[in-house]
Design an enzyme around this catalytic site. Structure first.
Site, PDB file in Angstrom:
ATOM      1  CE1 TYR A  63      65.910  94.704  53.122  1.00  0.00           C
ATOM      2  CE2 TYR A  63      68.080  93.791  53.555  1.00  0.00           C
ATOM      3  CZ  TYR A  63      66.783  93.620  53.162  1.00  0.00           C
ATOM      4  OH  TYR A  63      66.334  92.364  52.808  1.00  0.00           O
ATOM      5  CG  PHE A 213      60.024  86.345  57.581  1.00  0.00           C
ATOM      6  CD1 PHE A 213      60.801  87.338  58.157  1.00  0.00           C
ATOM      7  CD2 PHE A 213      59.068  86.707  56.647  1.00  0.00           C
ATOM      8  CE1 PHE A 213      60.616  88.666  57.819  1.00  0.00           C
ATOM      9  CE2 PHE A 213      58.880  88.040  56.290  1.00  0.00           C
ATOM     10  CZ  PHE A 213      59.657  89.018  56.884  1.00  0.00           C
ATOM     11  N   PRO A 214      62.819  82.603  59.363  1.00  0.00           N
ATOM     12  CG  PRO A 214      64.914  82.393  60.359  1.00  0.00           C
ATOM     13  CD  PRO A 214      64.115  83.283  59.449  1.00  0.00           C
ATOM     14  CG  LEU A 215      62.363  81.399  64.862  1.00  0.00           C
ATOM     15  CD1 LEU A 215      62.865  82.076  66.131  1.00  0.00           C
ATOM     16  CD2 LEU A 215      61.847  80.007  65.188  1.00  0.00           C
ATOM     17  N   GLY A 216      59.152  83.054  61.548  1.00  0.00           N
ATOM     18  CA  GLY A 216      57.948  83.831  61.321  1.00  0.00           C
ATOM     19  C   GLY A 216      56.734  82.968  61.064  1.00  0.00           C
ATOM     20  N   GLY A 217      55.568  83.442  61.491  1.00  0.00           N
ATOM     21  CA  GLY A 217      54.323  82.780  61.195  1.00  0.00           C
ATOM     22  C   GLY A 217      53.925  81.675  62.151  1.00  0.00           C
ATOM     23  CG  PHE A 218      56.573  79.293  64.489  1.00  0.00           C
ATOM     24  CD1 PHE A 218      57.681  78.950  65.243  1.00  0.00           C
ATOM     25  CD2 PHE A 218      56.519  78.871  63.182  1.00  0.00           C
ATOM     26  CE1 PHE A 218      58.696  78.194  64.695  1.00  0.00           C
ATOM     27  CE2 PHE A 218      57.526  78.128  62.616  1.00  0.00           C
ATOM     28  CZ  PHE A 218      58.627  77.777  63.380  1.00  0.00           C
ATOM     29  N   PRO A 220      51.119  79.869  68.733  1.00  0.00           N
ATOM     30  CG  PRO A 220      49.959  81.112  70.322  1.00  0.00           C
ATOM     31  CD  PRO A 220      49.969  80.759  68.865  1.00  0.00           C
ATOM     32  CG  LEU A 221      49.981  73.461  68.960  1.00  0.00           C
ATOM     33  CD1 LEU A 221      50.137  72.861  70.355  1.00  0.00           C
ATOM     34  CD2 LEU A 221      48.751  72.880  68.272  1.00  0.00           C
TER      35      LEU A 221
END
Length: 292
Positions: A63, A213-218, A220-221
């Protein structure tokens, strides 16, 4: 904001850690490359995390490269008792910021020594071997050669515990035949549920699972579903997604990352967020109910 629920812990490398930790990746510059715009702010986030009870920090010397580990050392060394720092090896950065495999014995050995030097440690608590057969996700293939190198570095006393990252269930099984694996770090969240069976299998054996990635890949729905539940709970979507992950299985350890003290405290408050059964059912439906 309330701190972490101190009663919610899970063993990581033989030591119980609170299930809400901190991921340091976002402390580097844009694209996780180069230094941050405000190093003092980055160090402040690390100090606030520890002040709020975080005892599990996830990092890597690739990193930056080197940036986040140096910031961790500057902000927190000498390290408080009980703090577990988890790092990872198996990749390197190109001059253009690209992510490249780094699996040779020489590269893996150098990576361990780089982590030791930049963190200011004599031994690394936990080292995850990041598998890079496909940079976009897990891909099958034997991990015996690089894992054997890491196991030898463990025998030399440079590494206490070994984990795996970006791996398939088959690779986890192979890895456990070679070394004692204490954690698996993979992409997993409400919408990305391919590891459901693996999580349950690891839980039965007392092995930590660390989703990124706890919010990744969502889509819009799916984001609308999450946002609606969050609004009813008077929480943010991120807090709600983290709370769902904490409910998913007792072996799940979270490492949400941020470069903001405000967002850090919002994330940590997810540990106190209660999800009613109806909210849990609605969130489960985002990707279909997990298998029994």
């Amino acid at each position: 904001m309330p701190g972490i629920d101190s009663s919610s812990t899970f063993p990581l490398g033989g030591r119980p850690v609170k299930r809400l930790g901190y991921g340091a990746m976002q402390l580097a510059g844009p694209g996780v490359f180069g230094p941050p715009k405000d190093p003092d702010a980055a160090r402040a986030v690390l100090r606030e995390a520890v002040a709020q009870g975080v005892d599990h920090i996830d990092t890597s010397d690739f990193y930056g490269p080197h940036v986040t580990n140096q910031l961790i050392r500057e902000a927190l060394s000498p390290y408080p008792a009980g703090l577990v720092i988890v790092t990872k090896i198996g990749a390197r950065r190109g001059n253009d910021g690209s992510w490249l495999p780094a699996y040779s014995k020489e590269e893996l050995t150098q990576a361990v020594h780089d982590n030791l030097r930049n963190l200011g440690l004599d031994v690394l608590d936990v080292v995850n071997l990041r598998i890079m057969f496909d940079t976009h996700g897990p891909a099958e293939g034997s991990i015996e050669a690089p894992l054997t190198v890491l196991a030898e570095l463990q025998r030399q006393g440079l590494v206490r515990h070994i984990g795996l990252s970006n791996v398939t269930a088959t690779q986890v099984a192979e890895g456990r035949r070679i070394a004692d694996i204490v954690c698996v770090q993979n992409h997993y969240n409400l919408a990305h549920r391919q590891d459901d069976a693996l999580i349950d299998s690891l839980a039965r054996d007392g092995i930590a699972y660390v989703p990124f990635f706890p919010l990744g890949g969502f889509s819009p729905l799916q984001s609308s579903t999450l946002s609606a539940v969050a609004a009813r709970l008077k929480a943010t979507p991120m807090q709600t997604a983290l709370a769902w992950l904490l409910r998913r299985s007792p072996n799940v350890l979270l490492i949400p990352g941020t470069s903001s003290v405000t967002h850090l405290n919002e994330n940590l408050a997810a540990g106190a967020l209660q999800l009613p059964d109806d909210a849990l059912k609605e969130l489960d439906s985002v990707a279909g109910a997990r298998p029994a």
